[in-house]
Write a protein that holds these residues in place. Structure first.
Motif, short mmCIF file in Angstrom:
data_model
loop_
_atom_site.label_atom_id
_atom_site.label_comp_id
_atom_site.label_asym_id
_atom_site.label_seq_id
_atom_site.Cartn_x
_atom_site.Cartn_y
_atom_site.Cartn_z
N VAL A 105 -21.81 27.93 85.61
CA VAL A 105 -20.89 29.02 85.03
C VAL A 105 -19.92 29.21 86.16
N ASN A 106 -18.52 29.50 85.79
CA ASN A 106 -17.49 29.53 86.81
C ASN A 106 -17.49 31.18 87.39
N ASN A 107 -18.27 31.61 88.12
CA ASN A 107 -18.10 32.92 88.55
C ASN A 107 -18.00 32.71 90.16
N ALA A 108 -16.92 33.60 90.66
CA ALA A 108 -16.80 33.71 92.02
C ALA A 108 -18.00 34.03 92.80
N MET A 109 -18.75 34.76 92.28
CA MET A 109 -20.08 35.17 92.96
C MET A 109 -21.05 35.98 92.28
N SER A 110 -22.34 35.64 92.04
CA SER A 110 -23.26 36.49 91.53
C SER A 110 -24.36 36.53 92.44
N GLU A 111 -25.19 37.51 92.23
CA GLU A 111 -26.47 38.00 93.04
C GLU A 111 -27.22 38.63 92.27
N VAL A 112 -28.64 38.28 92.39
CA VAL A 112 -29.79 38.72 91.76
C VAL A 112 -30.70 39.22 92.84
N SER A 113 -31.34 40.49 92.72
CA SER A 113 -32.27 41.20 93.70
C SER A 113 -33.35 41.16 92.94
N LEU A 114 -34.59 40.69 93.55
CA LEU A 114 -35.76 40.74 92.77
C LEU A 114 -36.91 41.10 93.82
N VAL A 115 -38.27 41.51 93.09
CA VAL A 115 -39.32 41.68 93.93
C VAL A 115 -40.40 40.78 93.55
N ASP A 116 -41.04 40.23 94.41
CA ASP A 116 -41.96 39.04 94.21
C ASP A 116 -43.32 40.03 94.11
N ASP A 117 -44.35 39.24 93.81
CA ASP A 117 -45.62 39.79 93.66
C ASP A 117 -46.16 40.63 94.81
N SER A 118 -45.64 40.34 96.09
CA SER A 118 -46.27 41.02 97.15
C SER A 118 -45.08 42.07 97.73
N ASP A 119 -44.44 42.44 96.89
CA ASP A 119 -43.31 43.61 96.97
C ASP A 119 -42.50 43.27 97.99
N ASN A 120 -42.05 42.01 98.20
CA ASN A 120 -41.07 41.44 98.95
C ASN A 120 -39.69 41.65 98.27
N LEU A 121 -38.48 42.10 99.05
CA LEU A 121 -37.26 41.83 98.13
C LEU A 121 -36.62 40.49 98.34
N ILE A 122 -36.31 39.82 97.42
CA ILE A 122 -35.67 38.65 97.60
C ILE A 122 -34.14 38.67 96.98
N ILE A 123 -33.23 38.03 97.74
CA ILE A 123 -32.12 38.08 97.20
C ILE A 123 -31.46 36.74 97.04
N PHE A 124 -31.16 36.19 95.71
CA PHE A 124 -30.61 35.17 95.49
C PHE A 124 -29.11 35.37 95.22
N LYS A 125 -28.28 34.43 95.67
CA LYS A 125 -26.73 34.38 95.57
C LYS A 125 -26.16 33.30 95.47
N GLN A 126 -25.12 33.26 94.48
CA GLN A 126 -24.38 32.22 94.32
C GLN A 126 -22.90 32.24 94.55
N GLN A 127 -22.28 31.65 95.13
CA GLN A 127 -20.69 31.88 95.71
C GLN A 127 -19.92 30.69 95.79
N LYS A 128 -18.86 30.83 94.87
CA LYS A 128 -17.81 29.61 94.79
C LYS A 128 -17.16 29.81 95.98
#
Length: 105
Positions: free
Chosen positions: A51-74
C-alpha cells in the motif's frame, strides 16, 4: 494484541490513529468508506500487503507483555521496515511478524 495503529499520508487518510481495546474489533461502514484500505494499511506495516502509505506504525504487546513497534516508512520510492526502530529487511520482518499476524486472503 494490537494496541495502536497510526497511518500517515495514505490516499484516503491524511493522518489516522486508532487505539484498540481488548476483545473483538469489528469495522463496519458503507462501501467505499475505507475498511479495506485500513486493513490493507495495517498489513502493509508487516510487509504482507503493498500500500502506498508515507508511514504506518503498529504497536502491539506480545505474550510476555513486551511492547513491540512495527513501522513501515516510504523513503523516496522504497519502503523501509523497522521493529523497535531497528531496520529490518522484508523477509526477516515477515518471519518475525508471522507469529503475531494471521489472516486469510
Amino acid at each position: 494484541m494490537i494496541e495502536r495503529f497510526f497511518l500517515k499520508d495514505n490516499f484516503l487518510f491524511d493522518e489516522l490513529e486508532i487505539i484498540f481495546d481488548k476483545g473483538l474489533i469489528v469495522f463496519s461502514g458503507a462501501s467505499g468508506s475505507g475498511k479495506s484500505v485500513l486493513l490493507d494499511s495495517i498489513l502493509s506495516t508487516f510487509a504482507l500487503k503493498s500500500v502506498n502509505n508515507a508511514m504506518s506504525e503498529v504497536s502491539l504487546v506480545d505474550d510476555s507483555d513486551n511492547l513491540i513497534i512495527f513501522k513501515q516508512q516510504k523513503l523516496k520510492t522504497k519502503n523501509r521496515f523497522f521493529i523497535n526502530n531497528e531496520s529490518i529487511n522484508k523477509k526477516d520482518l515477515y518471519i518475525k511478524a508471522s507469529k503475531f499476524i494471521h489472516f486469510l486472503s
